[in-house]
Design an enzyme around this catalytic site. Structure first.
Site, PDB file in Angstrom:
ATOM      1  CG  ASP A 135      45.332  28.663 104.314  1.00 12.07           C
ATOM      2  OD1 ASP A 135      44.378  28.172 103.715  1.00 12.07           O
ATOM      3  OD2 ASP A 135      45.260  29.766 104.897  1.00 12.07           O
ATOM      4  NE  ARG A 186      42.308  23.654 104.585  1.00 13.22           N
ATOM      5  CZ  ARG A 186      41.491  24.682 104.376  1.00 13.22           C
ATOM      6  NH1 ARG A 186      41.930  25.779 103.777  1.00 13.22           N
ATOM      7  NH2 ARG A 186      40.235  24.614 104.736  1.00 13.22           N
ATOM      8  CG  HIS A 193      42.519  32.460 104.439  1.00  9.06           C
ATOM      9  ND1 HIS A 193      42.871  31.142 104.477  1.00  9.06           N
ATOM     10  CD2 HIS A 193      41.164  32.480 104.541  1.00  9.06           C
ATOM     11  CE1 HIS A 193      41.779  30.399 104.606  1.00  9.06           C
ATOM     12  NE2 HIS A 193      40.734  31.198 104.646  1.00  9.06           N
TER      13      HIS A 193
HETATM   14  P1  NAX Z   1      29.083  30.622 110.627  1.00  6.53           P
HETATM   15  O1  NAX Z   1      28.209  31.257 109.593  1.00  6.53           O
HETATM   16  O2  NAX Z   1      28.744  29.262 111.114  1.00  6.53           O
HETATM   17  O3  NAX Z   1      29.176  31.572 111.893  1.00  6.53           O
HETATM   18  C1  NAX Z   1      29.458  32.922 111.803  1.00  6.53           C
HETATM   19  C2  NAX Z   1      28.861  33.605 112.995  1.00  6.53           C
HETATM   20  O4  NAX Z   1      29.295  34.961 112.981  1.00  6.53           O
HETATM   21  C3  NAX Z   1      27.334  33.612 112.987  1.00  6.53           C
HETATM   22  O5  NAX Z   1      26.846  33.142 114.234  1.00  6.53           O
HETATM   23  C4  NAX Z   1      27.006  35.085 112.772  1.00  6.53           C
HETATM   24  O6  NAX Z   1      25.784  35.474 113.374  1.00  6.53           O
HETATM   25  C5  NAX Z   1      28.203  35.747 113.413  1.00  6.53           C
HETATM   26  N1  NAX Z   1      28.400  37.148 113.062  1.00  6.53           N
HETATM   27  C6  NAX Z   1      28.160  37.762 111.881  1.00  6.53           C
HETATM   28  N2  NAX Z   1      28.410  39.084 111.979  1.00  6.53           N
HETATM   29  C7  NAX Z   1      28.825  39.297 113.243  1.00  6.53           C
HETATM   30  C8  NAX Z   1      29.220  40.463 113.952  1.00  6.53           C
HETATM   31  N3  NAX Z   1      29.224  41.664 113.376  1.00  6.53           N
HETATM   32  N4  NAX Z   1      29.582  40.326 115.241  1.00  6.53           N
HETATM   33  C9  NAX Z   1      29.573  39.132 115.845  1.00  6.53           C
HETATM   34  N5  NAX Z   1      29.184  37.991 115.228  1.00  6.53           N
HETATM   35  C10 NAX Z   1      28.827  38.081 113.942  1.00  6.53           C
HETATM   36  O7  NAX Z   1      30.552  30.686 110.016  1.00  6.53           O
HETATM   37  P2  NAX Z   1      31.843  29.861 110.416  1.00  6.53           P
HETATM   38  O8  NAX Z   1      31.882  28.593 109.638  1.00  6.53           O
HETATM   39  O9  NAX Z   1      31.930  29.771 111.886  1.00  6.53           O
HETATM   40  O10 NAX Z   1      32.998  30.776 109.798  1.00  6.53           O
HETATM   41  C11 NAX Z   1      33.251  32.052 110.307  1.00  6.53           C
HETATM   42  C12 NAX Z   1      34.227  32.828 109.427  1.00  6.53           C
HETATM   43  O11 NAX Z   1      35.485  32.159 109.343  1.00  6.53           O
HETATM   44  C13 NAX Z   1      33.774  32.995 107.989  1.00  6.53           C
HETATM   45  O12 NAX Z   1      34.031  34.329 107.577  1.00  6.53           O
HETATM   46  C14 NAX Z   1      34.676  32.046 107.216  1.00  6.53           C
HETATM   47  O13 NAX Z   1      34.812  32.419 105.867  1.00  6.53           O
HETATM   48  C15 NAX Z   1      35.945  32.197 108.004  1.00  6.53           C
HETATM   49  N6  NAX Z   1      36.971  31.174 107.836  1.00  6.53           N
HETATM   50  C16 NAX Z   1      38.267  31.580 107.834  1.00  6.53           C
HETATM   51  C17 NAX Z   1      39.308  30.697 107.792  1.00  6.53           C
HETATM   52  C18 NAX Z   1      40.721  31.170 107.816  1.00  6.53           C
HETATM   53  O14 NAX Z   1      41.608  30.330 107.678  1.00  6.53           O
HETATM   54  N7  NAX Z   1      41.012  32.457 107.974  1.00  6.53           N
HETATM   55  C19 NAX Z   1      39.078  29.244 107.663  1.00  6.53           C
HETATM   56  C20 NAX Z   1      37.710  28.834 108.083  1.00  6.53           C
HETATM   57  C21 NAX Z   1      36.595  29.768 107.709  1.00  6.53           C
HETATM   58  O15 NAX Z   1      36.244  29.543 106.377  1.00  6.53           O
END
Ligand code: NAX
Length: 361
Positions: A187, A190, A215
């Site tokens: 953020d 951005r 966030h």
């Molecule tokens: P993806 O869905 O591509 O990847 C997430 C991965 O996490 C998957 O491989 C899944 O199997 C794995 N996972 C789920 N539960 C798990 C657990 N208990 N232990 C280990 N692995 C686990 O998501 P992606 O685009 O990589 O985003 C990941 C996270 O980042 C999401 O929650 C998303 O909302 C968050 N974000 C946070 C941001 C921030 O600024 N704080 C910005 C980017 C993103 O949106």
């Protein structure tokens, strides 16, 4: 060359990790002389995907990368780690209530916090008594030596990032709260970039924007204290932009809703920019912020900064030195900012209270 450090990335089979792992492994975060052992943690169905990620990392032939360990077990994932980047979380599925999403994430971050507590490197305990004495003496001399400039830095990225971070921290009582932070750097980046584009300068000419709070779309991107170097002349952003209506309107909503705009366009959430922001955040923890500059990150609110209620992970302006952050104090806050800072705090309080109910069940 230094001993390798051990870095775990959760959600390692996901799309953010796909960009992030390469940057870490080539030295963008922990330095060009720091060998790395990368531990990739994901859930059991993703193990075959992790195998592919391991092969690709090997095929990058990166000299700093000493070992890659794929796993679906927290005991292996968090063992002796120096830094943890918790990206994986439960995504919102169709028809899922906000409360159910929070409940699922509390379960994940409680487990991971407890595993960090149990298995992560106990750096402080390994110090010789002589070193412990030196640290105690330094601690009394300088603000920066608060005693948590030790390893085991934990960055939470998976959403809802602030509250997940709080839950992980509460579940890891042996790790100082100050070693936990959540990502609001995307953020922050951005916001800097929007101002830079508006002023027609490169993004490095903009400094000291602030993201306050959660966030989420209630976050408050604040440029009252930000500066821009406009072709050699440094000035406040309000002075440089000369458009208060934009700064108080479209600028704020563009930053707040940027994640949704990327999803709408890409049909996938921000990944490349998220990975870059994670690298910026961790690198600043490791090496410190630039003199006279501050960045935004979600950190523990102790109830004594800017009227933010205690026991939240709230995004503040921070400066970092010796792996220790401090909130930048004393910035004047006008009524416009106050209202927005309070609104995002109120959302965090509600999220925390619901999450703590689940944690105690
Ligand atoms: P993806 O869905 O591509 O990847 C997430 C991965 O996490 C998957 O491989 C899944 O199997 C794995 N996972 C789920 N539960 C798990 C657990 N208990 N232990 C280990 N692995 C686990 O998501 P992606 O685009 O990589 O985003 C990941 C996270 O980042 C999401 O929650 C998303 O909302 C968050 N974000 C946070 C941001 C921030 O600024 N704080 C910005 C980017 C993103 O949106």
């Amino acid at each position: 060359m230094a001993e390798p450090i051990r870095v775990v990335v959760t959600g390692a089979a996901g799309q953010i990790a796909y960009s992030l792992l390469y940057s870490i492994a080539k030295g963008d975060v922990f330095g060009k002389d720091q060998p790395i052992i990368l531990v990739l943690l994901d859930i059991p169905p993703m193990l075959p995907v992790l195998d592919g990620v391991v092969m690709e990392l090997q095929d990058c032939a990166l000299p700093l990368l000493r070992e890659v360990i794929p796993t679906d077990e927290v005991e292996v994932g968090f063992k002796d780690i120096d830094a943890a980047i918790l990206v994986g979380s439960m995504p919102r599925k169709e028809g899922m209530e906000r409360k159910d999403l929070l409940k699922a994430n509390v379960a994940i971050f409680k487990t991971q916090g407890a595993a960090l507590d149990k298995y992560a490197k106990k750096t402080v305990k390994q110090l010789s008594s002589n070193l412990q004495r030196i640290f105690r003496e330094e601690k009394s001399k300088s603000f920066w030596y608060k005693g948590h400039h030790v390893s085991r830095q934990v960055l939470v990225v998976g959403n809802p990032a602030n509250t997940n971070c709080l839950i992980a921290s509460k579940s890891a009582p042996s790790i100082p709260k100050e070693n936990f932070s959540c990502l609001t750097r995307l953020d922050h980046n951005r916001a800097s970039s929007q101002v830079a584009i508006r002023c027609g300068v490169s993004s490095d000419k903009v400094k000291n924007v602030i993201i306050w709070g959660n966030h989420s779309s209630t976050q408050y991107p604040d440029v009252h204290h930000a500066k821009v170097d406009l072709h050699g002349a440094e000035m406040g952003v309000y002075e440089a932009v000369k458009d208060e209506a934009w700064l108080r309107g479209d600028f704020i909503s563009t930053v707040q809703l940027r994640g949704a705009a990327v999803i709408k366009s890409r049909k996938l959430s921000s990944a490349m920019s998220a990975a870059k922001a994670i690298c910026d955040h961790m690198r600043d923890i490791w090496f410190g912020t630039k003199e006279g500059e501050f960045i935004s990150m979600g950190v523990y609110a102790a109830g004594n900064s800017y009227g933010v209620p205690e026991d939240l992970i709230y995004s503040f302006p921070v400066q970092i030195k010796n792996k220790t952050w401090k909130i930048v104090d004393g910035l004047p806050i006008n009524d416009f900012s106050r209202a927005k800072m309070d609104a995002t705090a109120a959302e965090l309080v509600e999220e925390r209270d619901t999450a703590l109910d689940f944690l105690s069940q």
